[in-house]
Write a protein that holds these residues in place. Structure first.
Motif, PDB file in Angstrom:
ATOM      1  N   UNK A 118       0.830  -1.197   0.000  1.00 41.28           N
ATOM      2  CA  UNK A 118       0.000   0.000   0.000  1.00 41.28           C
ATOM      3  C   UNK A 118       0.870   1.253   0.000  1.00 41.28           C
ATOM      4  N   UNK A 126      -5.981   3.308   5.821  1.00 45.62           N
ATOM      5  CA  UNK A 126      -6.444   1.971   6.193  1.00 45.62           C
ATOM      6  C   UNK A 126      -6.292   1.774   7.701  1.00 45.62           C
ATOM      7  N   UNK A 130      -9.116   0.856  10.599  1.00 44.58           N
ATOM      8  CA  UNK A 130      -9.085  -0.246  11.581  1.00 44.58           C
ATOM      9  C   UNK A 130      -9.304   0.291  12.989  1.00 44.58           C
ATOM     10  N   UNK A 133     -12.846   0.955  13.389  1.00 46.47           N
ATOM     11  CA  UNK A 133     -13.629  -0.278  13.570  1.00 46.47           C
ATOM     12  C   UNK A 133     -13.740  -0.652  15.043  1.00 46.47           C
ATOM     13  N   UNK A 164      -6.475  -7.906   7.873  1.00 45.72           N
ATOM     14  CA  UNK A 164      -7.767  -8.548   7.651  1.00 45.72           C
ATOM     15  C   UNK A 164      -7.686 -10.077   7.663  1.00 45.72           C
ATOM     16  N   UNK A 195     -20.376  -8.397  11.147  1.00 43.79           N
ATOM     17  CA  UNK A 195     -20.241  -7.557   9.948  1.00 43.79           C
ATOM     18  C   UNK A 195     -19.112  -8.009   9.030  1.00 43.79           C
TER      19      UNK A 195
ATOM     20  N   UNK B  29      -6.715  -7.403   0.989  1.00 45.00           N
ATOM     21  CA  UNK B  29      -5.605  -6.474   1.236  1.00 45.00           C
ATOM     22  C   UNK B  29      -4.570  -6.472   0.105  1.00 45.00           C
ATOM     23  N   UNK B  30      -4.088  -7.640  -0.364  1.00 45.38           N
ATOM     24  CA  UNK B  30      -3.105  -7.596  -1.460  1.00 45.38           C
ATOM     25  C   UNK B  30      -3.668  -6.944  -2.726  1.00 45.38           C
ATOM     26  N   UNK B  32      -6.161  -4.785  -2.909  1.00 41.54           N
ATOM     27  CA  UNK B  32      -6.367  -3.360  -2.671  1.00 41.54           C
ATOM     28  C   UNK B  32      -5.045  -2.608  -2.780  1.00 41.54           C
ATOM     29  N   UNK B  33      -3.964  -3.217  -2.248  1.00 39.89           N
ATOM     30  CA  UNK B  33      -2.657  -2.568  -2.304  1.00 39.89           C
ATOM     31  C   UNK B  33      -2.240  -2.357  -3.755  1.00 39.89           C
ATOM     32  N   UNK B  36      -4.776   0.287  -5.504  1.00 40.72           N
ATOM     33  CA  UNK B  36      -4.997   1.590  -4.865  1.00 40.72           C
ATOM     34  C   UNK B  36      -4.663   2.794  -5.758  1.00 40.72           C
ATOM     35  N   UNK B  37      -3.431   2.914  -6.278  1.00 37.60           N
ATOM     36  CA  UNK B  37      -3.094   4.129  -7.039  1.00 37.60           C
ATOM     37  C   UNK B  37      -3.970   4.290  -8.276  1.00 37.60           C
ATOM     38  N   UNK B  59     -12.598  -7.196   2.057  1.00 41.11           N
ATOM     39  CA  UNK B  59     -12.186  -7.040   3.455  1.00 41.11           C
ATOM     40  C   UNK B  59     -12.143  -5.558   3.807  1.00 41.11           C
ATOM     41  N   UNK B  60     -11.751  -5.240   5.028  1.00 40.06           N
ATOM     42  CA  UNK B  60     -11.881  -3.837   5.460  1.00 40.06           C
ATOM     43  C   UNK B  60     -10.884  -2.936   4.743  1.00 40.06           C
ATOM     44  N   UNK B  61      -9.736  -3.480   4.343  1.00 42.18           N
ATOM     45  CA  UNK B  61      -8.798  -2.660   3.568  1.00 42.18           C
ATOM     46  C   UNK B  61      -9.391  -2.332   2.204  1.00 42.18           C
ATOM     47  N   UNK B  64     -11.949   0.254   2.626  1.00 35.03           N
ATOM     48  CA  UNK B  64     -11.358   1.583   2.803  1.00 35.03           C
ATOM     49  C   UNK B  64     -11.008   2.188   1.448  1.00 35.03           C
ATOM     50  N   UNK B  88     -19.878  -5.062   5.120  1.00 37.22           N
ATOM     51  CA  UNK B  88     -18.498  -4.621   5.382  1.00 37.22           C
ATOM     52  C   UNK B  88     -18.364  -3.126   5.078  1.00 37.22           C
ATOM     53  N   UNK B  91     -19.962  -1.010   7.766  1.00 37.97           N
ATOM     54  CA  UNK B  91     -19.186  -1.037   9.013  1.00 37.97           C
ATOM     55  C   UNK B  91     -17.970  -0.122   8.905  1.00 37.97           C
ATOM     56  N   UNK B  92     -17.285  -0.194   7.755  1.00 35.95           N
ATOM     57  CA  UNK B  92     -16.080   0.627   7.586  1.00 35.95           C
ATOM     58  C   UNK B  92     -16.466   2.103   7.411  1.00 35.95           C
ATOM     59  N   UNK B  96     -14.873   5.073   9.602  1.00 35.56           N
ATOM     60  CA  UNK B  96     -14.145   6.239   9.078  1.00 35.56           C
ATOM     61  C   UNK B  96     -14.849   7.545   9.419  1.00 35.56           C
TER      62      UNK B  96
END
Lengths: 254, 369
Positions: A118, A126, A130, A133, A164, A195, B29-30, B32-33, B36-37, B59-61, B64, B88, B91-92, B96
């Protein structure tokens, strides 16, 4: 979310034994943890429940038996495969085990920086999510020594959630907390499980907590040196015939 | 954009009046990483629709990322979320939306200087108070020697003293060798090598013996005192002592400070003797017999040189042990506090002995010693 009772197992423990030197803690413990449930390991002090947790996360080797997490045998993998497995579990330690020289936000960012590609700004965003959360957005810039015990545990959960992982292990989440803070933490565990669909393995001896969060549980006993009960904690409370289990749920001296 | 562009998990196409970013597969996560850009760049451009109907997991990442992209441009929207994805996301979104910490207000420069001065003054006052408290405790203990904890003092004498002997002897010997060797070179040009014992003897007894022994004590013992007492105060053991009516000054500090004071003259003497032995060895190599060396020494150094050095060493011991204990008892909270206390103890100890050495130099000069 699927019904826990019919979901596939994500952790399998088969005939696991543990002990130190010539002292046996428990023998031949077999159970499974299913996807999406909150699984509680309970028992009195010194029964080996924290050791069972350490065994599952690969810190302490079992004397006998096998533990499989997400189709990977914990004690038969090494190197990359083991690292891969460790990235798919998260652990909240009893005292939080946060790094004292870093803010809560930096604590959560650390695994993200280490294990994901990231970009830095995204990483912070991120990590903020968290912390949000677990309800700690406002404390993001504080050091672990500047927050309360309940907040430390929440921050510990946020860091465990960083990558995660589908499975989270919690060691004594209610230890040292007042009933209200403890209930708040139970609420958080239920909420995250609902959730996000995360599977929780919780080690505790806090009765209120067990009944509030546990879908299923196993109970270890020091005298019996093994598992003495398994199932829905409310069922066990109401119908178990085992004297130690009954004493535990009724808070009597056995 | 004419033709749809696709990367793994992301497809971009143009619809009626908006750009559509269709995300498919697992947005974990992978993923999203990796995305992302690209996603942020596309979403920043203008009205964009994030189509998440094709997601199999989030997932939460990943959530986001979606929410950051949604907020990146005006009129950006997310559509097609399945119930799990929506759970999800919601929740996120809540996470935020929570209020963030306000940035710490920065004080103006003058106020910061003032605060630093105030803190420095407070720290100095604390040091003076500590010294006063220590003196009172010491005097009270001398009135009632039975209350002195001899077992504790013995333990600290052993730890700070006997266990430091090998290091002290080694350092002293090498110091003597180096001093003798280096001073022999220029003196040889005048045929004055015979005066090497005078030079090395005086500097070891009056200056280097106490100073080097002080450096050893600060490094070995001052830091250990700070770490030990620091851990004790972090664990609230010091507070527990106070509440039980036991004076931590008498129980913890006094035995250590007394041990430091008693042990330093011994260490200093040992270092000096080892240094003289090293010097004698070099003189032997240069062809001077031992009897010449001892005669030279005896003609130059007096008992007052030695005693002056030993007195100085005792005061150094007091300063080093006192600063170590003060740093330990004043340790803050957290794991860093103990490390900071140990650093303060060593730095403070070494600086203080050099300052004291200067004061001693002036005093001895005035007294004609």
């Amino acid at each position: 979310m699927t019904e826990p009772s019919t979901a596939e197992p994500v952790i399998l423990a088969e005939g696991v034994s543990a002990g130190f030197d010539d002292r046996v803690l428990f023998r031949d413990v077999t159970f499974d943890v299913r996807r999406g449930e909150v699984f509680v390991i309970l028992g009195g002090s010194g029964c080996g429940k924290s050791t069972l947790l350490k065994l599952m996360i690969g810190l302490v080797p079992p004397r006998a038996g096998r533990i499989t997490i997400l189709d990977t045998e914990v004690w038969a993998t090494e190197g990359r495969a083991r690292l891969e497995l460790l990235r798919r579990i998260g652990v909240m330690w009893q005292q939080g085990a946060l790094f004292g020289s870093q803010t809560l936000l930096e604590n959560v960012e650390m695994p993200l920086a280490e294990h994901t590609g990231l970009p830095p700004a995204a990483r912070t965003e991120v990590a903020r999510a968290k912390l949000g959360l677990v309800g700690l957005s406002e404390a993001a810039n504080r050091l672990p020594s500047e927050v309360s015990g309940g907040m430390l545990k929440r921050a510990g959960i946020a860091r465990a959630l960083a990558l995660d992982p589908p499975i989270l292990f919690l060691d004594e989440p209610s230890a040292g907390l007042d009933p209200i803070t403890s209930a708040g933490l139970d609420e958080l565990i239920r909420d995250l499980s609902r959730s996000l669909g995360t599977t929780f393995v919780v080690v505790t001896h806090e009765l209120a907590s067990i009944l509030a969060i546990g879908d299923r549980c196993i109970m270890l006993d020091r005298e019996a040196k093994g598992m003495i009960a398994q199932g829905d904690p409310r069922e066990l409370r109401d119908h178990s015939t085992h004297p130690t289990v009954r004493a535990f749920f009724r808070r009597e001296a056995a | 954009m004419a033709a749809p562009a696709t990367t793994e998990g992301l497809e971009t196409r143009q619809e009626a009046n908006a750009r559509v970013l269709a995300l498919t597969g697992r947005l974990d996560t992978p993923a999203a990483a990796q995305l992302w850009p690209k996603v942020m760049a596309e979403a920043a451009g203008g009205p964009a629709v994030l189509d998440v109907a094709g997601l199999t997991a989030l997932d939460t990442t990943g959530a986001t990322l979606l929410l950051a992209a949604e907020g990146a441009g005006k009129d950006n929207t997310i559509r097609g979320a399945s119930p799990q994805v929506k759970a999800v996301l919601d929740r996120v979104r809540d996470a935020l939306a929570a209020p963030r910490p306000k940035p710490e207000p920065r004080l103006p420069i003058l106020a910061r200087i003032g605060m630093a001065t105030w803190n420095l003054g407070g720290a100095m006052l604390g040091g003076v108070a500590f010294l006063g408290e220590l003196t009172v405790t010491l005097l009270l203990s001398l009135l009632r020697p039975a209350r002195l904890r001899f077992r504790e003092i013995l333990r600290h004498l052993d730890e700070a003293g006997t266990r430091a002997f090998p290091l002290t002897i080694l350092l002293g010997f090498l110091l003597g060798v180096i001093l003798a060797f280096q001073s022999a070179i220029p003196l040889r040009r005048f045929g004055a090598e015979i005066f090497v014992p005078n030079l090395v003897g005086i500097s070891l007894m009056r200056e280097l013996g106490p100073l080097m022994a002080g450096v050893i004590l600060a490094g070995r013992t001052g830091s250990a005192y700070a770490a030990e007492l620091g851990t004790m105060s972090v664990n609230e053991e010091v507070a527990a002592l106070r509440i039980m009516g036991i004076d931590p000054m008498a129980l913890l500090v006094l035995p250590r400070v007394l041990a430091g004071m008693l042990v330093m003259p011994v260490l200093s003497l040992l270092l000096t003797l080892a240094g003289l032995a090293g010097m004698a060895m070099i003189m032997g190599v240069l062809g001077f017999p031992l009897s010449t060396v001892t005669t030279q020494l005896a003609s130059m150094v007096t008992l007052s040189d030695l005693l002056g050095g030993l007195l100085k060493a005792a005061i150094f011991g007091l300063a080093i042990a006192g600063i170590g204990c003060h740093a330990g008892l004043g340790a803050g909270r957290g794991p860093r506090a103990v490390g900071d206390a140990a650093t303060t103890a060593v730095v403070g100890g070494i600086v203080s002995i050099i300052l004291l050495d200067g004061i001693f130099a002036v005093a001895y000069e005035r007294l004609g010693l």
